[in-house]
Write a protein that holds these residues in place. Structure first.
Motif, short mmCIF file in Angstrom:
data_model
loop_
_atom_site.label_atom_id
_atom_site.label_comp_id
_atom_site.label_asym_id
_atom_site.label_seq_id
_atom_site.Cartn_x
_atom_site.Cartn_y
_atom_site.Cartn_z
N LEU A 73 44.40 53.67 33.31
CA LEU A 73 45.24 53.40 34.47
C LEU A 73 46.22 52.27 34.19
CD1 LEU A 73 42.62 53.81 37.34
CD2 LEU A 73 44.27 55.48 36.49
N GLY A 74 46.75 52.24 32.96
CA GLY A 74 47.79 51.30 32.61
C GLY A 74 47.32 49.91 32.28
N THR A 75 46.01 49.71 32.15
CA THR A 75 45.51 48.38 31.84
C THR A 75 44.20 48.50 31.07
OG1 THR A 75 45.00 46.21 32.81
CG2 THR A 75 44.30 48.16 34.05
N SER A 76 43.54 47.38 30.81
CA SER A 76 42.36 47.39 29.94
C SER A 76 41.08 47.78 30.66
CB SER A 76 42.18 46.01 29.29
OG SER A 76 42.08 45.00 30.29
N ALA A 77 41.06 47.69 31.99
CA ALA A 77 39.83 48.00 32.73
C ALA A 77 40.15 48.16 34.21
CB ALA A 77 38.79 46.90 32.53
N HIS A 78 39.29 48.86 34.91
CA HIS A 78 39.41 48.99 36.36
C HIS A 78 38.09 48.53 36.97
CE1 HIS A 78 39.67 50.89 40.34
NE2 HIS A 78 40.98 50.90 40.15
N LEU A 79 38.17 47.57 37.89
CA LEU A 79 36.96 46.99 38.47
C LEU A 79 37.09 46.97 39.98
CD1 LEU A 79 34.21 45.57 37.89
CD2 LEU A 79 35.46 43.40 37.98
N THR A 80 36.14 47.61 40.65
CA THR A 80 36.06 47.59 42.11
C THR A 80 34.64 47.28 42.50
OG1 THR A 80 35.65 49.97 42.13
CG2 THR A 80 37.91 49.26 42.46
N GLY A 81 34.44 46.90 43.75
CA GLY A 81 33.09 46.58 44.16
C GLY A 81 32.95 46.52 45.67
N PHE A 82 31.71 46.24 46.07
CA PHE A 82 31.37 46.18 47.49
C PHE A 82 30.40 45.04 47.73
CE2 PHE A 82 32.58 50.44 46.43
CZ PHE A 82 33.35 50.86 47.50
N ALA A 83 30.65 44.28 48.79
CA ALA A 83 29.71 43.25 49.19
C ALA A 83 28.39 43.91 49.58
CB ALA A 83 30.27 42.44 50.35
N VAL A 84 27.29 43.45 49.02
CA VAL A 84 26.01 44.09 49.26
C VAL A 84 25.62 43.99 50.73
CG1 VAL A 84 23.54 44.02 48.72
CG2 VAL A 84 25.23 43.76 46.89
N ASP A 85 25.89 42.87 51.37
CA ASP A 85 25.46 42.69 52.75
C ASP A 85 26.37 43.38 53.76
OD1 ASP A 85 23.26 41.16 51.95
OD2 ASP A 85 24.42 39.29 51.98
N SER A 86 27.69 43.26 53.60
CA SER A 86 28.62 43.82 54.59
C SER A 86 29.18 45.17 54.17
CB SER A 86 29.78 42.86 54.82
OG SER A 86 30.62 42.80 53.67
N ARG A 87 29.06 45.53 52.88
CA ARG A 87 29.65 46.74 52.29
C ARG A 87 31.17 46.66 52.25
NH1 ARG A 87 24.67 47.03 51.26
NH2 ARG A 87 23.55 49.03 51.25
N GLY A 88 31.74 45.48 52.42
CA GLY A 88 33.18 45.30 52.34
C GLY A 88 33.69 45.54 50.92
N PHE A 89 34.82 46.20 50.80
CA PHE A 89 35.40 46.60 49.52
C PHE A 89 36.20 45.47 48.89
CE2 PHE A 89 39.25 48.16 47.37
CZ PHE A 89 38.71 48.97 46.38
N VAL A 90 36.10 45.34 47.55
CA VAL A 90 36.93 44.40 46.82
C VAL A 90 37.50 45.10 45.59
CG1 VAL A 90 35.71 42.32 47.57
CG2 VAL A 90 34.95 43.49 45.49
N HIS A 91 38.73 44.75 45.21
CA HIS A 91 39.37 45.28 44.02
C HIS A 91 40.01 44.11 43.30
CE1 HIS A 91 42.50 48.29 42.15
NE2 HIS A 91 41.79 47.64 41.25
N VAL A 92 39.62 43.91 42.05
CA VAL A 92 40.16 42.80 41.28
C VAL A 92 40.92 43.37 40.08
CG1 VAL A 92 38.29 41.30 42.02
CG2 VAL A 92 38.07 42.53 39.87
N HIS A 93 41.71 42.53 39.43
CA HIS A 93 42.56 42.98 38.34
C HIS A 93 42.31 42.18 37.08
CE1 HIS A 93 44.85 44.48 41.85
NE2 HIS A 93 45.17 45.47 41.05
N PRO A 94 42.42 42.81 35.91
CA PRO A 94 42.28 42.07 34.66
C PRO A 94 43.30 40.94 34.57
CG PRO A 94 42.21 44.42 34.25
CD PRO A 94 42.63 44.25 35.68
#
Length: 295
Positions: free
Chosen positions: A222-243
């Motif tokens: 996807l045009g970069t070295s890695a794709h990282l997404t996640g979810f807060a375990v308690d709230s299930r809120g989504f997070v997306h970070v970038h290399p």
């Protein structure tokens, strides 16, 4: 870095199953100079700038007038279509988007216990309906989360809703603790090297090795070295970070650094996707995020 906009009504659909999946160079654009990610400049510097912080965390189907509607999932027993529409603040289907990491929209279909994760790139039809093929493989409560940038906007919008796929299922506990800071698919292993912190300019680091503990050479995804997404375990809120910057090859592995904007402390289940030797690998780790230290 330029921002490419598009009114295309078709984007390549890619279904990423858990574990190891074969991918070809056709997944990548011929020229990714216009990608919108926090990545190193071509000379290896760190002059690139990220997109704005996401609006919404995927726990609501409506954010700032944008709404996810007509959401459907297939059953658990066969491959089928996930489908939905995005409506703009006027109530009309949203048809124009700005690419982020080479795609008009990133779709995440995640079982509510965070044990199953699918990252999809659906196709947009003329009536504003997005569709993608997916094999859920199990019943349960499944979350459908869409991340996109409306054309002309500076911040991604993240919308989400939860549907029940019929059938008996038993949720599993999200792995936590030191053992959960390492994830492996038997070929590539990822280990948390530096946990996250609450704040607008945080850093999170992951070390990657092969089965023999040696550094891995990362291809482009996807045009970069890695794709990282996640979810807060308690709230299930989504997070997306970038290399942030280029991968660093060290004696004990290949280290990826990510820029983060965590707003709440706690544990986060993170899903990392990297390309090694032409194959796409998906790994999961749980990262503790600490509160911002008082100055």
């Amino acid at each position: 870095m330029s921002r490419r906009t598009s009114t295309l009504l078709a984007a390549a659909a890619t279904v990423l199953a858990l574990g190891l999946a074969a991918c070809s160079s056709a997944d990548e654009p011929a020229d990714d100079a216009g990608r919108i990610t926090l990545t190193p400049a071509k000379d290896g510097g760190s002059g690139a700038q990220p997109v704005g912080n996401p609006v919404g965390d995927g726990t609501s189907a409506e954010v700032e007038g944008y709404r996810m509607t007509d959401v459907r999932l297939p059953g658990a027993d066969a491959t089928g279509d996930v489908a939905f529409r995005i409506l703009d603040p006027s109530g009309a289907p949203l048809l124009t988007y700005t690419e982020e990491q080479t795609k008009l929209l990133h779709l995440y279909v995640v079982r509510d216990d965070l044990d199953q994760f699918r990252h999809l790139h659906p196709t947009l039809a003329e009536d504003g309906t997005w569709t993608a093929r997916v094999d859920l493989g199990s019943p349960g409560r499944w979350r459908v989360v869409a991340e996109f940038i409306p054309e002309g906007a500076s911040n991604p919008i993240v919308l989400g809703t939860t549907l029940r796929v019929p059938g008996d299922w038993t949720p599993v506990d999200v792995p936590r603790g030191e053992a959960a800071e390492t994830g492996s698919d038997g070929v590539v292993e990822a280990t948390l090297r530096a946990a996250g912190e609450v704040g607008a300019n945080g850093r999170l680091r992951l070390r990657l090795t092969d089965a023999d503990g040696e550094p891995v050479a990362l291809g482009s995804y996807l045009g970069t070295s890695a794709h990282l997404t996640g979810f807060a375990v308690d709230s299930r809120g989504f997070v997306h970070v970038h290399p942030y910057g280029a991968p660093e090859v060290t004696d004990d592995g290949t280290v990826l650094t990510f820029h983060t904007v965590f707003t709440q402390p706690g544990d986060y289940r993170l899903f990392l996707q990297v390309r090694v030797d032409g194959l796409l690998h998906q790994l999961a780790v749980t990262a503790p995020v600490t509160a911002e230290e008082a100055s």
